[in-house]
Design an enzyme around this catalytic site. Sequence first.
Site, PDB file in Angstrom:
ATOM      1  N   LYS A  16       0.837  -1.224   0.000  1.00 21.40           N
ATOM      2  CA  LYS A  16       0.000   0.000   0.000  1.00 21.40           C
ATOM      3  C   LYS A  16       0.865   1.265   0.000  1.00 21.40           C
ATOM      4  O   LYS A  16       0.641   2.182  -0.777  1.00 21.40           O
ATOM      5  CB  LYS A  16      -0.927   0.027   1.234  1.00 21.40           C
ATOM      6  CG  LYS A  16      -1.814  -1.191   1.371  1.00 21.40           C
ATOM      7  CD  LYS A  16      -2.714  -1.103   2.585  1.00 21.40           C
ATOM      8  CE  LYS A  16      -1.996  -1.032   3.923  1.00 21.40           C
ATOM      9  NZ  LYS A  16      -1.217  -2.248   4.267  1.00 21.40           N
ATOM     10  N   ARG A  91      -9.972   0.355   9.052  1.00 26.50           N
ATOM     11  CA  ARG A  91      -9.508  -1.011   9.320  1.00 26.50           C
ATOM     12  C   ARG A  91     -10.518  -1.829  10.097  1.00 26.50           C
ATOM     13  O   ARG A  91     -10.264  -3.000  10.389  1.00 26.50           O
ATOM     14  CB  ARG A  91      -8.221  -0.952  10.135  1.00 26.50           C
ATOM     15  CG  ARG A  91      -6.971  -0.960   9.289  1.00 26.50           C
ATOM     16  CD  ARG A  91      -5.847  -0.574  10.187  1.00 26.50           C
ATOM     17  NE  ARG A  91      -4.684  -1.362   9.987  1.00 26.50           N
ATOM     18  CZ  ARG A  91      -3.592  -0.889   9.373  1.00 26.50           C
ATOM     19  NH1 ARG A  91      -3.567   0.309   8.880  1.00 26.50           N
ATOM     20  NH2 ARG A  91      -2.540  -1.651   9.274  1.00 26.50           N
ATOM     21  N   ARG A 130      12.145  -5.103   4.284  1.00 29.02           N
ATOM     22  CA  ARG A 130      11.797  -3.678   4.168  1.00 29.02           C
ATOM     23  C   ARG A 130      12.770  -2.791   4.948  1.00 29.02           C
ATOM     24  O   ARG A 130      13.132  -3.093   6.080  1.00 29.02           O
ATOM     25  CB  ARG A 130      10.377  -3.441   4.688  1.00 29.02           C
ATOM     26  CG  ARG A 130      10.038  -1.954   4.732  1.00 29.02           C
ATOM     27  CD  ARG A 130       8.574  -1.662   4.826  1.00 29.02           C
ATOM     28  NE  ARG A 130       7.937  -2.190   6.017  1.00 29.02           N
ATOM     29  CZ  ARG A 130       6.631  -2.137   6.230  1.00 29.02           C
ATOM     30  NH1 ARG A 130       5.837  -1.614   5.317  1.00 29.02           N
ATOM     31  NH2 ARG A 130       6.113  -2.644   7.333  1.00 29.02           N
ATOM     32  N   ARG A 161      11.250  -1.188  10.862  1.00 27.64           N
ATOM     33  CA  ARG A 161      10.226  -0.830  11.847  1.00 27.64           C
ATOM     34  C   ARG A 161      10.215  -1.856  12.976  1.00 27.64           C
ATOM     35  O   ARG A 161      10.457  -3.039  12.743  1.00 27.64           O
ATOM     36  CB  ARG A 161       8.848  -0.789  11.168  1.00 27.64           C
ATOM     37  CG  ARG A 161       8.557   0.552  10.544  1.00 27.64           C
ATOM     38  CD  ARG A 161       7.378   0.557   9.626  1.00 27.64           C
ATOM     39  NE  ARG A 161       6.191  -0.128  10.115  1.00 27.64           N
ATOM     40  CZ  ARG A 161       5.060  -0.191   9.426  1.00 27.64           C
ATOM     41  NH1 ARG A 161       4.968   0.389   8.234  1.00 27.64           N
ATOM     42  NH2 ARG A 161       4.017  -0.823   9.904  1.00 27.64           N
ATOM     43  N   ARG A 172      -0.229  -9.419  12.792  1.00 26.77           N
ATOM     44  CA  ARG A 172      -0.931  -8.345  12.077  1.00 26.77           C
ATOM     45  C   ARG A 172      -1.807  -8.919  10.963  1.00 26.77           C
ATOM     46  O   ARG A 172      -2.872  -8.380  10.661  1.00 26.77           O
ATOM     47  CB  ARG A 172       0.093  -7.337  11.512  1.00 26.77           C
ATOM     48  CG  ARG A 172       0.638  -6.418  12.609  1.00 26.77           C
ATOM     49  CD  ARG A 172       2.010  -5.874  12.286  1.00 26.77           C
ATOM     50  NE  ARG A 172       2.030  -4.934  11.193  1.00 26.77           N
ATOM     51  CZ  ARG A 172       3.148  -4.573  10.561  1.00 26.77           C
ATOM     52  NH1 ARG A 172       4.309  -5.072  10.915  1.00 26.77           N
ATOM     53  NH2 ARG A 172       3.095  -3.706   9.582  1.00 26.77           N
TER      54      ARG A 172
HETATM   55  P1  AP5 Z   1       4.907  -1.572   1.778  1.00 28.17           P
HETATM   56  O1  AP5 Z   1       4.504  -0.763   0.589  1.00 28.17           O
HETATM   57  O2  AP5 Z   1       5.682  -0.897   2.857  1.00 28.17           O
HETATM   58  O3  AP5 Z   1       3.639  -2.355   2.368  1.00 28.17           O
HETATM   59  P2  AP5 Z   1       2.382  -1.809   3.199  1.00 28.17           P
HETATM   60  O4  AP5 Z   1       1.168  -2.495   2.683  1.00 28.17           O
HETATM   61  O5  AP5 Z   1       2.362  -0.310   3.209  1.00 28.17           O
HETATM   62  O6  AP5 Z   1       2.761  -2.402   4.616  1.00 28.17           O
HETATM   63  P3  AP5 Z   1       2.640  -1.802   6.102  1.00 28.17           P
HETATM   64  O7  AP5 Z   1       3.387  -2.741   7.013  1.00 28.17           O
HETATM   65  O8  AP5 Z   1       3.067  -0.359   6.150  1.00 28.17           O
HETATM   66  O9  AP5 Z   1       1.121  -1.919   6.333  1.00 28.17           O
HETATM   67  P4  AP5 Z   1       0.372  -1.901   7.658  1.00 28.17           P
HETATM   68  O10 AP5 Z   1      -1.004  -1.693   7.158  1.00 28.17           O
HETATM   69  O11 AP5 Z   1       0.561  -3.022   8.579  1.00 28.17           O
HETATM   70  O12 AP5 Z   1       1.069  -0.698   8.452  1.00 28.17           O
HETATM   71  P5  AP5 Z   1       0.535   0.697   8.923  1.00 28.17           P
HETATM   72  O13 AP5 Z   1       1.684   1.606   8.978  1.00 28.17           O
HETATM   73  O14 AP5 Z   1      -0.694   1.130   8.195  1.00 28.17           O
HETATM   74  O15 AP5 Z   1       5.755  -2.819   1.202  1.00 28.17           O
HETATM   75  C1  AP5 Z   1       6.378  -3.743   2.082  1.00 28.17           C
HETATM   76  C2  AP5 Z   1       7.749  -4.151   1.491  1.00 28.17           C
HETATM   77  O16 AP5 Z   1       7.545  -4.845   0.254  1.00 28.17           O
HETATM   78  C3  AP5 Z   1       8.666  -2.966   1.159  1.00 28.17           C
HETATM   79  O17 AP5 Z   1       9.976  -3.323   1.455  1.00 28.17           O
HETATM   80  C4  AP5 Z   1       8.506  -2.765  -0.364  1.00 28.17           C
HETATM   81  O18 AP5 Z   1       9.677  -2.252  -0.957  1.00 28.17           O
HETATM   82  C5  AP5 Z   1       8.201  -4.181  -0.840  1.00 28.17           C
HETATM   83  N1  AP5 Z   1       7.253  -4.218  -1.949  1.00 28.17           N
HETATM   84  C6  AP5 Z   1       6.114  -3.456  -2.094  1.00 28.17           C
HETATM   85  N2  AP5 Z   1       5.454  -3.785  -3.219  1.00 28.17           N
HETATM   86  C7  AP5 Z   1       6.190  -4.803  -3.799  1.00 28.17           C
HETATM   87  C8  AP5 Z   1       6.010  -5.591  -4.978  1.00 28.17           C
HETATM   88  N3  AP5 Z   1       4.952  -5.408  -5.779  1.00 28.17           N
HETATM   89  N4  AP5 Z   1       6.925  -6.549  -5.257  1.00 28.17           N
HETATM   90  C9  AP5 Z   1       7.996  -6.740  -4.426  1.00 28.17           C
HETATM   91  N5  AP5 Z   1       8.222  -6.008  -3.286  1.00 28.17           N
HETATM   92  C10 AP5 Z   1       7.328  -5.071  -2.988  1.00 28.17           C
HETATM   93  O19 AP5 Z   1       0.022   0.370  10.424  1.00 28.17           O
HETATM   94  C11 AP5 Z   1       0.920   0.086  11.470  1.00 28.17           C
HETATM   95  C12 AP5 Z   1       0.173  -0.031  12.774  1.00 28.17           C
HETATM   96  O20 AP5 Z   1      -0.488   1.223  13.097  1.00 28.17           O
HETATM   97  C13 AP5 Z   1      -0.953  -1.074  12.821  1.00 28.17           C
HETATM   98  O21 AP5 Z   1      -0.476  -2.373  13.105  1.00 28.17           O
HETATM   99  C14 AP5 Z   1      -1.849  -0.501  13.952  1.00 28.17           C
HETATM  100  O22 AP5 Z   1      -1.288  -0.758  15.203  1.00 28.17           O
HETATM  101  C15 AP5 Z   1      -1.771   0.996  13.709  1.00 28.17           C
HETATM  102  N6  AP5 Z   1      -2.815   1.490  12.787  1.00 28.17           N
HETATM  103  C16 AP5 Z   1      -2.627   2.066  11.564  1.00 28.17           C
HETATM  104  N7  AP5 Z   1      -3.791   2.409  11.022  1.00 28.17           N
HETATM  105  C17 AP5 Z   1      -4.761   2.047  11.901  1.00 28.17           C
HETATM  106  C18 AP5 Z   1      -6.185   2.122  11.870  1.00 28.17           C
HETATM  107  N8  AP5 Z   1      -6.859   2.648  10.812  1.00 28.17           N
HETATM  108  N9  AP5 Z   1      -6.870   1.632  12.937  1.00 28.17           N
HETATM  109  C19 AP5 Z   1      -6.207   1.123  14.015  1.00 28.17           C
HETATM  110  N10 AP5 Z   1      -4.861   1.008  14.086  1.00 28.17           N
HETATM  111  C20 AP5 Z   1      -4.138   1.466  13.030  1.00 28.17           C
END
Ligand code: AP5
Length: 216
Positions: A16, A91, A130, A161, A172
């Site tokens: 994402k 979410r 990552r 991270r 997760r």
């Molecule tokens: P990346 O693009 O970083 O993946 P992502 O989907 O953004 O992963 P996240 O871990 O950031 O998602 P998340 O939803 O758990 O985290 P968030 O910060 O929202 O890609 C990952 C890796 O793969 C990278 O190294 C990239 O280079 C590689 N890659 C990407 N695309 C590729 C491809 N096509 N092919 C090969 N490699 C590729 O949330 C973190 C925490 O915050 C949650 O756990 C929760 O505690 C809290 N939180 C956030 N939002 C909420 C909410 N709305 N409600 C409650 N808690 C929340």
Amino acid sequence: MSPLYLLFLGPAGSGKGTQAEKILETFGLCHLSTGDILRGAIRKETLLGKKAESYVEAGDLVPDSLIIDLIKETLTPDRIEKGFLFDGFPRTLEQGEKLKELLLDLGISLTHIFYFDISLEKTISRIAGRRICVDCNKIYHIDYNPPKTCGEDCSGNFIQRSDDTEEKVRHRYDVFEEQTVPLLSFYGEDLLSIDADLTPDEIHRELCLAIEGTKV
Ligand code: AP5
């Protein structure tokens, strides 16, 4: 042209954030990533950061009430005028319902809702590799997109991270299946499913096609 209001749903590591970087550059939208906002608040030790820290560290969802207050603050008139991309929000069904109400009150609606479909095993290998630029938050992968100095103001320091261990990624993913997957039926036919196992450029092309094809 009317502003775009996009939403990205998908498990940790589905790409994402990577696609958000590309889409923001292509369409000039505001990035509303609840994960980035929460990590920033934790770093700065704000009240929100103190309340959210233990949940983020454990890979659990931060309580809906905190997230909804945060989203209300982010929906400012300039962002509404420019267009925005929700990355990682909503979410839970409660967040989805609340967002629907907020947008209705503002007289706008989401233009595109994308679901990044990918297996748990794939997300584990992506998250393990990552790396993130400490200065600008740009996302890299040690194999697919090796870290390099991104901008004049970036120091060349890259971090992992603290919630990126295999154990926490598995947790997760479970949390995603339990609490976020019900949103797929909530959005029903409005949801566009994307094969998140393609290359970043292929996915970007699919997203652009879907957005350009329905832009008004
Ligand atoms: P990346 O693009 O970083 O993946 P992502 O989907 O953004 O992963 P996240 O871990 O950031 O998602 P998340 O939803 O758990 O985290 P968030 O910060 O929202 O890609 C990952 C890796 O793969 C990278 O190294 C990239 O280079 C590689 N890659 C990407 N695309 C590729 C491809 N096509 N092919 C090969 N490699 C590729 O949330 C973190 C925490 O915050 C949650 O756990 C929760 O505690 C809290 N939180 C956030 N939002 C909420 C909410 N709305 N409600 C409650 N808690 C929340």
